[in-house]
Design a protein around this motif. Structure first.
Motif, short mmCIF file in Angstrom:
data_model
loop_
_atom_site.label_atom_id
_atom_site.label_comp_id
_atom_site.label_asym_id
_atom_site.label_seq_id
_atom_site.Cartn_x
_atom_site.Cartn_y
_atom_site.Cartn_z
N ARG A 33 36.91 51.99 -39.11
CA ARG A 33 38.21 51.34 -38.51
C ARG A 33 39.47 52.45 -38.27
O ARG A 33 39.46 53.36 -39.06
CB ARG A 33 38.58 50.15 -39.31
N GLN A 34 40.20 52.04 -37.08
CA GLN A 34 41.19 53.03 -36.91
C GLN A 34 42.42 52.64 -37.97
O GLN A 34 42.68 51.44 -38.42
CB GLN A 34 41.82 52.80 -35.56
N ARG A 35 42.95 53.71 -38.37
CA ARG A 35 44.10 53.68 -39.53
C ARG A 35 45.34 53.17 -38.86
O ARG A 35 46.03 52.51 -39.58
CB ARG A 35 44.25 55.11 -40.02
N GLN A 36 45.43 53.51 -37.53
CA GLN A 36 46.82 53.08 -36.93
C GLN A 36 46.50 52.65 -35.44
O GLN A 36 45.85 53.53 -34.73
CB GLN A 36 47.96 54.18 -36.99
N SER A 37 47.23 51.85 -34.82
CA SER A 37 46.83 51.39 -33.21
C SER A 37 48.36 51.07 -32.81
O SER A 37 49.26 50.91 -33.32
CB SER A 37 45.90 50.43 -33.20
N HIS A 38 48.27 50.78 -31.60
CA HIS A 38 49.65 50.57 -31.04
C HIS A 38 49.21 49.29 -29.89
O HIS A 38 48.44 49.44 -29.19
CB HIS A 38 50.44 51.86 -30.44
N GLY A 39 50.25 48.43 -29.75
CA GLY A 39 50.07 47.17 -28.88
C GLY A 39 51.39 47.01 -28.05
O GLY A 39 52.54 47.18 -28.82
N VAL A 40 51.14 46.31 -27.05
CA VAL A 40 52.40 46.03 -26.45
C VAL A 40 52.39 44.28 -26.29
O VAL A 40 51.28 43.83 -25.71
CB VAL A 40 52.61 46.51 -24.96
N VAL A 41 53.35 43.69 -26.42
CA VAL A 41 53.48 42.26 -26.36
C VAL A 41 54.62 41.80 -25.48
O VAL A 41 55.61 42.10 -25.66
CB VAL A 41 53.63 41.54 -27.76
N MET A 42 54.32 41.19 -24.28
CA MET A 42 55.36 40.74 -23.51
C MET A 42 55.79 39.29 -24.11
O MET A 42 54.95 38.32 -24.42
CB MET A 42 54.74 40.55 -21.94
N HIS A 43 57.06 39.11 -23.61
CA HIS A 43 57.73 37.84 -24.35
C HIS A 43 57.08 36.70 -23.56
O HIS A 43 56.90 36.51 -22.11
CB HIS A 43 58.94 37.74 -24.01
N TYR A 44 56.58 35.46 -24.23
CA TYR A 44 56.17 34.36 -23.47
C TYR A 44 56.92 33.28 -24.06
O TYR A 44 57.67 33.16 -24.89
CB TYR A 44 54.48 34.24 -23.82
N ARG A 45 56.55 31.93 -23.19
CA ARG A 45 57.53 30.63 -23.80
C ARG A 45 57.33 30.18 -25.19
O ARG A 45 58.30 29.94 -25.67
CB ARG A 45 56.89 29.73 -22.83
N ALA A 46 56.37 30.14 -25.54
CA ALA A 46 56.02 29.82 -27.22
C ALA A 46 56.92 30.89 -28.01
O ALA A 46 57.50 30.33 -29.02
CB ALA A 46 54.60 29.83 -27.63
N MET A 47 56.96 32.07 -27.78
CA MET A 47 57.55 33.08 -28.77
C MET A 47 59.13 32.82 -28.54
O MET A 47 59.99 32.88 -29.35
CB MET A 47 57.42 34.57 -28.17
N GLU A 48 59.42 32.57 -27.40
CA GLU A 48 60.87 32.25 -27.03
C GLU A 48 61.49 30.88 -27.82
O GLU A 48 62.64 30.80 -28.54
CB GLU A 48 61.40 31.93 -25.48
N HIS A 49 60.49 29.92 -27.87
CA HIS A 49 60.79 28.68 -28.78
C HIS A 49 61.13 29.03 -30.28
O HIS A 49 61.75 28.68 -30.78
CB HIS A 49 59.68 27.58 -28.40
N ALA A 50 60.01 29.75 -30.36
CA ALA A 50 60.03 30.11 -31.96
C ALA A 50 61.13 30.83 -32.34
O ALA A 50 61.90 30.47 -33.49
CB ALA A 50 58.69 31.03 -32.26
N ARG A 51 61.53 31.91 -31.38
CA ARG A 51 62.87 32.29 -31.95
C ARG A 51 64.06 31.48 -31.81
O ARG A 51 65.04 31.55 -32.78
CB ARG A 51 63.19 33.67 -30.90
N PHE A 52 64.11 30.52 -31.09
CA PHE A 52 65.29 29.71 -30.95
C PHE A 52 65.31 28.75 -32.24
O PHE A 52 66.47 28.58 -32.83
CB PHE A 52 65.06 28.73 -29.70
N VAL A 53 64.07 28.38 -32.72
CA VAL A 53 64.04 27.86 -33.94
C VAL A 53 64.49 28.66 -35.33
O VAL A 53 65.21 28.02 -35.94
CB VAL A 53 62.54 27.07 -34.19
N LEU A 54 63.90 29.75 -35.29
CA LEU A 54 64.37 30.83 -36.43
C LEU A 54 65.85 30.96 -36.36
O LEU A 54 66.60 31.16 -37.39
CB LEU A 54 63.55 32.05 -36.06
N LYS A 55 66.38 31.08 -35.24
CA LYS A 55 68.08 31.47 -35.16
C LYS A 55 68.74 30.29 -35.68
O LYS A 55 69.81 30.51 -36.04
CB LYS A 55 68.30 31.89 -33.75
#
Length: 256
Positions: free
Chosen positions: A13-35
């Motif tokens: 297994r790789q020790r480290q990797s990198h990923g890109v995540v673009m904002h989506y609607r469910a993530m925006e809703h989760a941020r609103f609830v957390l705030k």
């Protein structure tokens, strides 16, 4: 005795990797609830016997609310996360800079997105060329499926749009570092819903024996080669043809 490792064994297994995540609607809703519903608690003393039940009872007595209006869980790197059903209760608790749980002070703080993350501005805009990409993926969506985890796809190259040469696929992308894009990448394509059981989402059959195991997914595996054009860092760069240099070759030249 020779040891044979399975494909998923930990040593491979790789020790480290990198990923890109673009904002989506469910993530925006989760941020609103957390705030608007969440308060974080950080203990001033790392040695304490507090637990979610004790923290919940302390907050209930302090705010004079029922236990059904909040939920307390352990959290990291803070100690506890308190989720309120009513945003006004969250605001009331934040007005108390600290609360005492069994004699141990806990600092209250709101949830913020950038508390435990570093904001970065990606300045590398490069032309990426892919060899052996299946022709049915020669679209912007196909480029995002292949390269989306490494970089942000800007647009397709004009040569790709015009199909002047179907041996290589080219697109423009934003990257943080050239090391995030590998030289070789294996791609497996599956049909939609492959490996999934068609049933009501979120509800499993009541009996273990009646649970259906889907057929093993079968797809097409392709080996792709990624090349970067380091001489072009943007659409305003020179249009003169430049040799394509692989990632490995770029670092070999730099070491020399």
């Amino acid at each position: 005795m020779e040891v044979t490792y399975a494909p998923a064994s930990p040593p491979r297994r790789q020790r480290q990797s990198h990923g890109v995540v673009m904002h989506y609607r469910a993530m925006e809703h989760a941020r609103f609830v957390l705030k608007h519903h969440v308060v974080l608690l950080a203990a001033t003393d790392s040695f304490n016997a507090a637990n979610p039940m004790k923290v919940g009872r302390t907050i209930e007595a302090l705010l004079r609310i029922g236990p059904h209006l909040l939920r307390v869980t352990r959290h990291h790197p803070e100690d506890f996360l308190v989720h309120f059903s009513v945003p006004a209760d969250r605001d009331t608790l934040l007005r108390h800079n600290t609360i005492n749980v069994d004699g141990v002070p806990f600092r209250t703080k709101p949830w913020r997105l950038d508390d435990h993350a570093v904001r970065q501005k990606w300045l590398l805009h490069i032309r990426t060329v892919i060899e052996r990409l299946p022709l049915d993926m020669w679209t912007l969506e196909g480029a995002e499926e292949v390269l989306g985890r490494f970089c942000i796809i800007d647009r397709l190259d004009s040569h790709t749009i015009e199909r002047r040469d179907t041996r290589t696929f080219a697109c423009w992308a934003w990257v943080w570092s050239l090391t995030d894009i590998p030289t070789r990448h294996c791609l497996s394509c599956f049909e939609d819903a492959a490996g999934l059981v068609v049933e009501m989402q979120g509800f499993s059959p009541p009996l273990q024996a009646s649970r259906t195991v889907p057929e093993p997914p079968e797809g097409e595996r392709s080996s792709l080669l990624f090349h970067l054009d380091p001489s072009k860092t943007g659409p305003q760069a020179s249009s003169a043809p430049q040799p394509l240099v692989s990632v490995a070759a770029v670092f070999w030249l730099r070491r020399r």
